[in-house]
Write a protein that holds these residues in place. Structure first.
Motif, mmCIF file in Angstrom:
data_model
loop_
_atom_site.group_PDB
_atom_site.id
_atom_site.type_symbol
_atom_site.label_atom_id
_atom_site.label_comp_id
_atom_site.label_asym_id
_atom_site.label_seq_id
_atom_site.Cartn_x
_atom_site.Cartn_y
_atom_site.Cartn_z
ATOM 1 N N ASP A 1 0.832 -1.214 0.000
ATOM 2 C CA ASP A 1 0.000 0.000 0.000
ATOM 3 C C ASP A 1 0.863 1.259 0.000
ATOM 4 N N ASN A 2 1.903 1.251 0.823
ATOM 5 C CA ASN A 2 2.785 2.414 0.887
ATOM 6 C C ASN A 2 3.517 2.608 -0.441
ATOM 7 N N MET A 3 4.016 1.536 -1.017
ATOM 8 C CA MET A 3 4.721 1.635 -2.291
ATOM 9 C C MET A 3 3.788 2.152 -3.380
ATOM 10 N N GLU A 4 2.554 1.714 -3.352
ATOM 11 C CA GLU A 4 1.580 2.169 -4.344
ATOM 12 C C GLU A 4 1.295 3.669 -4.187
ATOM 13 N N ARG A 5 1.103 4.124 -2.939
ATOM 14 C CA ARG A 5 0.854 5.551 -2.702
ATOM 15 C C ARG A 5 2.041 6.405 -3.146
ATOM 16 N N VAL A 6 3.235 5.986 -2.777
ATOM 17 C CA VAL A 6 4.434 6.764 -3.125
ATOM 18 C C VAL A 6 4.633 6.789 -4.637
ATOM 19 N N THR A 7 4.473 5.642 -5.282
ATOM 20 C CA THR A 7 4.651 5.570 -6.731
ATOM 21 C C THR A 7 3.633 6.449 -7.439
ATOM 22 N N GLN A 8 2.381 6.387 -7.005
ATOM 23 C CA GLN A 8 1.337 7.209 -7.620
ATOM 24 C C GLN A 8 1.661 8.691 -7.467
ATOM 25 N N TYR A 9 2.093 9.075 -6.279
ATOM 26 C CA TYR A 9 2.424 10.476 -6.050
ATOM 27 C C TYR A 9 3.609 10.908 -6.912
ATOM 28 N N GLN A 10 4.615 10.049 -7.004
ATOM 29 C CA GLN A 10 5.785 10.382 -7.814
ATOM 30 C C GLN A 10 5.433 10.499 -9.295
ATOM 31 N N LEU A 11 4.542 9.637 -9.767
ATOM 32 C CA LEU A 11 4.110 9.736 -11.164
ATOM 33 C C LEU A 11 3.374 11.051 -11.419
ATOM 34 N N GLU A 12 2.516 11.437 -10.495
ATOM 35 C CA GLU A 12 1.808 12.708 -10.635
ATOM 36 C C GLU A 12 2.781 13.883 -10.594
#
Length: 143
Positions: free
Chosen positions: A29-40
Protein backbone atom coordinates in the motif's frame (compact mmCIF):
# COMPACT_ATOMS: atom_id res chain seq x y z
CA UNK A 1 -6.84 -37.69 15.67
CA UNK A 2 -5.00 -36.98 12.45
CA UNK A 3 -7.59 -34.39 11.40
CA UNK A 4 -7.10 -32.56 14.71
CA UNK A 5 -3.34 -32.50 14.16
CA UNK A 6 -3.74 -31.15 10.62
CA UNK A 7 -6.24 -28.53 11.80
CA UNK A 8 -3.88 -27.49 14.61
CA UNK A 9 -0.98 -27.26 12.16
CA UNK A 10 -3.05 -25.19 9.74
CA UNK A 11 -4.10 -22.84 12.55
CA UNK A 12 -0.49 -22.43 13.71
CA UNK A 13 0.65 -21.72 10.15
CA UNK A 14 -2.13 -19.17 9.72
CA UNK A 15 -1.19 -17.44 12.99
CA UNK A 16 2.48 -17.50 12.01
CA UNK A 17 1.95 -15.96 8.58
CA UNK A 18 -0.75 -13.40 9.52
CA UNK A 19 1.74 -10.74 10.70
CA UNK A 20 3.82 -11.25 7.55
CA UNK A 21 0.74 -10.89 5.34
CA UNK A 22 -0.21 -7.68 7.14
CA UNK A 23 3.35 -6.37 6.81
CA UNK A 24 3.45 -7.17 3.09
CA UNK A 25 0.06 -5.52 2.53
CA UNK A 26 1.25 -2.43 4.39
CA UNK A 27 4.46 -2.27 2.35
CA UNK A 28 2.54 -2.71 -0.90
CA UNK A 29 0.00 0.00 0.00
CA UNK A 30 2.79 2.41 0.89
CA UNK A 31 4.72 1.64 -2.29
CA UNK A 32 1.58 2.17 -4.34
CA UNK A 33 0.85 5.55 -2.70
CA UNK A 34 4.43 6.76 -3.13
CA UNK A 35 4.65 5.57 -6.73
CA UNK A 36 1.34 7.21 -7.62
CA UNK A 37 2.42 10.48 -6.05
CA UNK A 38 5.78 10.38 -7.81
CA UNK A 39 4.11 9.74 -11.16
CA UNK A 40 1.81 12.71 -10.64
CA UNK A 41 4.76 14.89 -9.62
CA UNK A 42 6.73 13.80 -12.68
CA UNK A 43 3.74 14.70 -14.86
CA UNK A 44 3.50 18.16 -13.25
CA UNK A 45 7.21 18.84 -13.72
CA UNK A 46 7.25 17.64 -17.30
CA UNK A 47 4.21 19.82 -18.10
CA UNK A 48 5.98 22.81 -16.57
CA UNK A 49 9.08 22.06 -18.65
CA UNK A 50 7.21 21.64 -21.93
CA UNK A 51 5.27 24.85 -21.24
CA UNK A 52 8.60 26.65 -20.80
CA UNK A 53 9.91 25.16 -24.05
CA UNK A 54 6.76 26.24 -25.90
CA UNK A 55 7.15 29.76 -24.51
CA UNK A 56 10.81 29.77 -25.59
CA UNK A 57 9.87 28.84 -29.16
CA UNK A 58 7.45 31.77 -29.29
CA UNK A 59 10.23 34.34 -28.71
CA UNK A 60 10.52 36.47 -31.83
CA UNK A 61 12.11 39.69 -30.63
CA UNK A 62 14.00 41.29 -27.74
CA UNK A 63 10.82 42.26 -25.93
CA UNK A 64 9.59 38.66 -26.13
CA UNK A 65 12.93 37.50 -24.72
CA UNK A 66 12.61 39.94 -21.82
CA UNK A 67 9.06 38.73 -21.10
CA UNK A 68 10.26 35.16 -21.28
CA UNK A 69 13.00 35.93 -18.74
CA UNK A 70 10.45 37.49 -16.39
CA UNK A 71 8.14 34.51 -16.71
CA UNK A 72 11.14 32.22 -16.20
CA UNK A 73 11.77 33.78 -12.78
CA UNK A 74 8.08 33.32 -11.89
CA UNK A 75 8.24 29.73 -13.08
CA UNK A 76 11.34 29.03 -10.97
CA UNK A 77 9.51 30.39 -7.91
CA UNK A 78 6.53 28.20 -8.74
CA UNK A 79 8.85 25.23 -9.27
CA UNK A 80 10.61 25.71 -5.93
CA UNK A 81 7.23 26.04 -4.15
CA UNK A 82 6.02 22.87 -5.87
CA UNK A 83 9.18 21.01 -4.87
CA UNK A 84 8.70 22.10 -1.24
CA UNK A 85 5.09 20.92 -1.36
CA UNK A 86 6.15 17.58 -2.83
CA UNK A 87 8.83 17.12 -0.17
CA UNK A 88 6.24 17.91 2.52
CA UNK A 89 3.79 15.40 1.04
CA UNK A 90 6.47 12.69 0.84
CA UNK A 91 7.43 13.39 4.46
CA UNK A 92 3.78 13.05 5.53
CA UNK A 93 3.52 9.75 3.66
CA UNK A 94 6.66 8.53 5.42
CA UNK A 95 5.30 9.50 8.82
CA UNK A 96 1.99 7.82 8.06
CA UNK A 97 3.80 4.66 7.00
CA UNK A 98 5.95 4.76 10.14
CA UNK A 99 2.90 5.06 12.41
CA UNK A 100 1.11 2.23 10.57
CA UNK A 101 4.22 0.07 10.86
CA UNK A 102 4.54 0.81 14.58
CA UNK A 103 0.88 -0.12 15.08
CA UNK A 104 1.44 -3.38 13.22
CA UNK A 105 4.50 -4.20 15.32
CA UNK A 106 2.53 -3.35 18.45
CA UNK A 107 -0.26 -5.74 17.45
CA UNK A 108 2.20 -8.49 16.63
CA UNK A 109 4.12 -7.96 19.87
CA UNK A 110 0.95 -8.09 21.91
CA UNK A 111 -0.18 -11.27 20.16
CA UNK A 112 3.19 -12.91 20.86
CA UNK A 113 3.00 -11.81 24.50
CA UNK A 114 -0.50 -13.25 24.85
CA UNK A 115 0.57 -16.52 23.24
CA UNK A 116 3.59 -16.76 25.54
CA UNK A 117 1.42 -16.03 28.58
CA UNK A 118 -1.12 -18.68 27.63
CA UNK A 119 1.66 -21.19 26.96
CA UNK A 120 3.22 -20.45 30.36
CA UNK A 121 0.00 -21.12 32.27
CA UNK A 122 0.15 -24.55 33.91
CA UNK A 123 -2.31 -27.05 32.63
CA UNK A 124 -4.82 -28.30 35.21
CA UNK A 125 -3.56 -31.47 36.85
CA UNK A 126 -5.41 -34.58 35.79
CA UNK A 127 -6.73 -36.80 38.50
CA UNK A 128 -5.31 -40.32 38.32
CA UNK A 129 -7.82 -42.91 37.22
CA UNK A 130 -6.81 -45.54 39.71
CA UNK A 131 -4.51 -46.05 42.63
CA UNK A 132 -1.14 -44.46 42.10
CA UNK A 133 1.63 -46.87 41.26
CA UNK A 134 5.02 -46.49 42.82
CA UNK A 135 7.69 -46.33 40.16
CA UNK A 136 10.76 -45.42 42.11
CA UNK A 137 13.22 -48.10 43.15
CA UNK A 138 12.70 -47.28 46.84
CA UNK A 139 9.01 -47.95 46.47
CA UNK A 140 9.71 -51.27 44.72
CA UNK A 141 12.07 -52.42 47.47
CA UNK A 142 9.39 -51.85 50.10
CA UNK A 143 6.95 -54.13 48.36
Amino acid sequence: MQDKMIDAFNEQAREFFTPMRKFNALMLDNMERVTQYQLEAMKRYSQMGTARLRDATDISDAEGGRDFGTRQVEMMTELSNQMLEDARAMSEMSLRFKSELEALYGESGQAVTEQAASAAEPEPAKEPEGPAKATSQAARKRS
